[in-house]
Structure formats: structure tokens, C-alpha cells
Motif scaffolding. Sequence first.
Motif: not given
Length: 677
Positions: A74, A77-78, A80-81, A352, A472-474
Motif C-alpha cells: 500500500q 501503491d500510494d 505510484s498513485r 483510479d 500496478t504494485i503487483n
Amino acid sequence: MRPTSLAVSLIALAISITSATTASAAPQYGDFGVDTAGMDKSVKPGDDFFSYGNGAWVKKTQIPADRAGWGSFQILDDLSRARTRAIIEAAAKGGNSGDADARRVGTYYSTFMDEAAIEAKGIAAIKPELDRIAAISTRADLARALGSDERVAVPGPFYVGVEQDPKNPERYMVGMGQSGLGMPDRDYYLVDTPKFVETRTKYLAHIAAMFRLAGMTDADARAKAVYDLEKAIAQAHWTQVENRDPIKTYNLRSPAALAAEAPGLDWPVFFAAAGVGNQTRFDVAQPSAFTGTAKLVADRPLAVWKDYLALRTLKARADELPKAFVAENFAFDGTVLSGQPDQRARWKRGVDAVNDAMGEAVGQLYVAKYFTPDAKAKIDALVHNLLSSMGERIDQVSWMSPATKVEARAKLATFNPKIGYPTKWRDYSKLKVVAGDAVGNATRADAFEYDRNLAKLGGPLDRTEWGMTPMTINAYYNPPMNEIVFPAAILQPPFFDPDADSAVNYGAIGVVIGHEISHGFDDQGRQYDAKGALRDWWTSADATAFTARANKLIAQYDAYEPLPGTHIKGALTLGENIADLAGLRIAYEAYQLSLHGKPAPVIDGLTGDQRFFLGYAQVWRGKRRDAAVLSQLTSNPHSPEKERVFEVRNFGPWYDAFDVKPGDKLYLKPDDRVRIW
């Protein structure tokens, strides 16, 4: 060409993961890549390795109010966002004005962010769709509405999409599956634990509240009828464990055969409205669920189905509707289901929304700014050499016969790694984005994506396609494509830091890469061959040996109880647990070979092996709200973070690294430790 030895094959890997002793800058975390201040050294590693590695961080860290959980994923993710926001807002302000995709991105985002305009439109923005539903007067009309909703991502009781034919993966076909529930899983409707009963009561109130906001009369009674319909759909659904079986969920049907097997829905009308009326074969994942749900289409009052469609439409477009809809939808989906107190800021949801609509248009801009050729070269080398490591694992396992090893090696040789970003970007030129039309933009974007997939039917297989955006963090493994995919954004600390100690990088990104590679040989992936076809290529003895080992892992995870009274479903999480275990072994052996027989340096009193395992624990640093954990345990194939770290108890070198002895809580006798790859 197959490498002659693991030592030779991993030389490039040893070079690619830089050691802290030669790094030119300080790592992001701590002195060598691990946040040692976040450890809790008062905990014995053998009692709770997750808390030993992350306990102080867990104690001092508060989950942000707009999150259901918080941790390594997360945090990235923040980041990246936030980076993506800057790119999108530049487009919205007219940056890159000569670029048509940038203009679409900017217009989509600015329209979504214009809350005043959305508020002024009120319910009028969605009224044409609600009027269309209200005009339904026959069962054929209902079938037509259910089919057309598939095209705009309004989920009905049946999912329709384009997939590779699992038994002939060089061609596309239409796949169908069960769908249509407003809560995460059938258990929320059918299992009578206090938490599920409470959630059901709140869901019923939520349905009524959405109806009242839409101006519908007699909201409570109508909500109860819709809830009862969803419960009946849930009773027909297969369980999550059943849905993991690729053999049971492969069921070819002609339109006529499906109509005979699942009477009650006008299938020709449904298929025509969904844009697949010209297709002659469908892969129906859960035939009995289709039979049960189609009967409900015929038996339940038309008025109840119309209200069901209205609810699905309102929820699908809630973020593009006035604030009252946004708040009510979040109150249930966010707070009740995930325990999240506050909704994410509008800009985060806007990012998003744009990523969902035009992810590769944004991704192209993101990669140009944040993913260097050097970073891509490093991850390319890591993946290539960990594939070699998996090959050595296949060669060395004692329980697999030579014939099956030949097939396994052939499969590994055809793996297609995709690193960073697609080689071919999607064309969004036919997507119409209109300033001031937030609901319309979302609807057209969903229809654009649906039609893009439909266009693949009858055409050649596109092996360049990605299922994630570069931001995407995945990462993922796709069995029919036999590909492993690593988006650009995951190549950052704590997963990979070129300035960190090599042991930490092997324990972090090395394990993640090994994890994805091994998915090709987990309980699901192993059922697909070198061409990506669903085919049994194992001898019966090998399959029996594999299953016996997998069953031990199921039992081990069944015993974990992350929430009082709620255990992990070992059969549901089996694939991910196998991949974690295999990833550890693959990456650890690669790390040992990178040392070239020399002892690893001791850093801050920690050996190389200790730093390797701490790197692994740090990747899974995280905490979740209880409601989010319950949802995960019910329907998610991944175990919670803490129990993923506990995978180390199956791995002998961890015992040696931390002097784990009998009596320690995580200790397993050697014969009880699970070893598959």
C-alpha cells in the motif's frame, strides 16, 4: 539452451543484484535495506518471525483512515498513485496538448473531479438507464437488459468475457461464469456467524438507502425482495475452492445445450445483447449455478429483477453520481465490508478511474518518466536467472519421475517473461471522452474495453497483451499464456533497491520472482502444459506425490486462525502458499550461489542468511482491519501477510539462521516440514 549448472546460470544474477558494500548511495530502508527499527527483537524469531521482523512497525503504525490495510504494497501503491496524479493533472491542464490520448486522459479526470457539475446534474445523469430498466415488461426484455449490461460492466448474475480456450490456447472463445452478488462471497449470505449476520442486516439497509436516493418508493420492501433474490443466487453458486479447479470449471456448451441445461432465460436474446450471438461455443465455468440462476430468472417476479438491475446500475456508477450516492455506497462497500473509516480523497479515486479506463495511455507516460532502461535490464536478468534456478529445482526433486521432468523442463523453457511495460500499447482512438459527462465517460470506457475484447474472437492470439498497468504494485502468472508479468512499479524498495545489501534483495524481489515462476507448477498451474493447454502431463505417481505434499500444506494453513473463530482456508490459498514456499527456496539458492563460495559479510550483527529472511519478512510488512481480514479469509486465494511470513517454518536454512529449536512456537519437526520444489 539449458545451462550446464546452476552456478553458471546464475552468474548474471549475482552481478545484477548489487551488494551494499559496493553501492554508491544509501539504501532507502536502514543501513543495508531493512528497517531494523521496525523489528521487535524482544520476540523470538522461532515463536513469531513476522513480529520479530515487523513488530515494532506494527505497534507504532496506524492504518490510514482511508485504507482497509497498510503495509509495503500500500505504501508503494500510494507513491505510484501520487506520481500518476501528477502525470494526469498535467494532461488535464493542457500539458501534452498535441497528444490525443493525453487529452482524453485529462478530460476524463477533470470531468470526474468536477463535483459541482456532477451535483448539479443529480440523478438525471443516470435517469436514462433507470428509465430503460423501468420499461422492461417481458422476460425477453429482461434477458436483453442482462446481456446489454455485460457490455458496460454492470454486473448481472452471469459474467461474459473473452478468454483463451484452456484446451486450445491458440484461439479465443467466450467464457462465462457465475456473478451477481452485492457482497464478496456466497458465505456472506449463507453462513450464520454473528459477523455475517450483522453484515447481512447492514446490506439490506444499504439496498434500501440506495433505492431511496434514486427516488424509489416502498424502498424497504423492495430491498428485502432484492436481497432474497441475491441469497437465492448465492445458494446456486459454487464455492471459492471449487472455482479453483480448472478441470471442473471447463465446460463447453453450445447455445442450444446451455438453453436446455439452464432453462428460464431467453439465451438467444441474452447472447445477442451481449454481442456474442454469433458464437457457437461457450466455456461455462459453473453449469449448475447457471441452471439454478436461470430458473430464478423465470420464477422471480419481473419487478424484483428490475429492482435488482437498478441496484446494480446505481452501484456501478456511484462514484460518478452526487455525493449522497458516493457516501452511501462507500458506507457499505468501504466501511462495513473493509472496516475503512474514511473514503479516499476524490483525486485518488479519480486517478483510479482514469487508470481503469485508459491505463496504458497513462502507463506510457509513467514509464517514460519513472522506469529507466537500466531498471528494466536489471529485472530482465533477475527473471532470466531465477527461471534457471527453477529448472534446477525441477531436476533435483526426488519425487518426480524423469518423464514428467522432461515435460516440466519443456514448460519452463517456453515461459514468456514480460517486464516493466507492454511492447505494444493499446489504441484508445475510438474511445469517446466528453467533458462534463462523468457517467457517460465511465459507461463508454467500459463498453470500449468490452468491445476491444470481443474483437479478438476469431483472430490470432495476442501475446503482447498485458493484464496490469505499468503503475500496478503487483505481478502475476497467466497459465494459458505461460507468462510471468512484472509491472514497472514493483521494482522499488522494499522489493528491490540497487543500493541495498544483496541478501535483502534476494529475499525480497528474488522471492517475488520465484513465487511467480513457481505458479506454473502449483496445484493449478501444473495442470497446463508447455503450450498453455489444460492437459494432464503428469504420471499418476507424480501427481499422487505432489498431492500428498500439497495436502500437508493445506493442513498447515487450515490450522492458522487470524481472526477468532475464522481460519485460513488451506485449499483456497494453496496455490499462493506453494508459490511462497518455492519462491523462498529458489531465491535462497540463487543468493548462496552469488557468494561464489565465500562467506557473506556480517552487517550490524546479522549474517547474510538472516538478512535474506528479514528481506522476505519486510516485503510482507502490513496490517489490516478485521473486516478486511474476514473478507480476505472468505474469498481471497492469498493468506494474510503474517501467515505468509510463517512459510519460513518449512525451510531448513531459516532454522539454522535463527537457531530455532524444539519448543519454539513455529518449530516443525523435519518430517513435518513441507517441501515441494
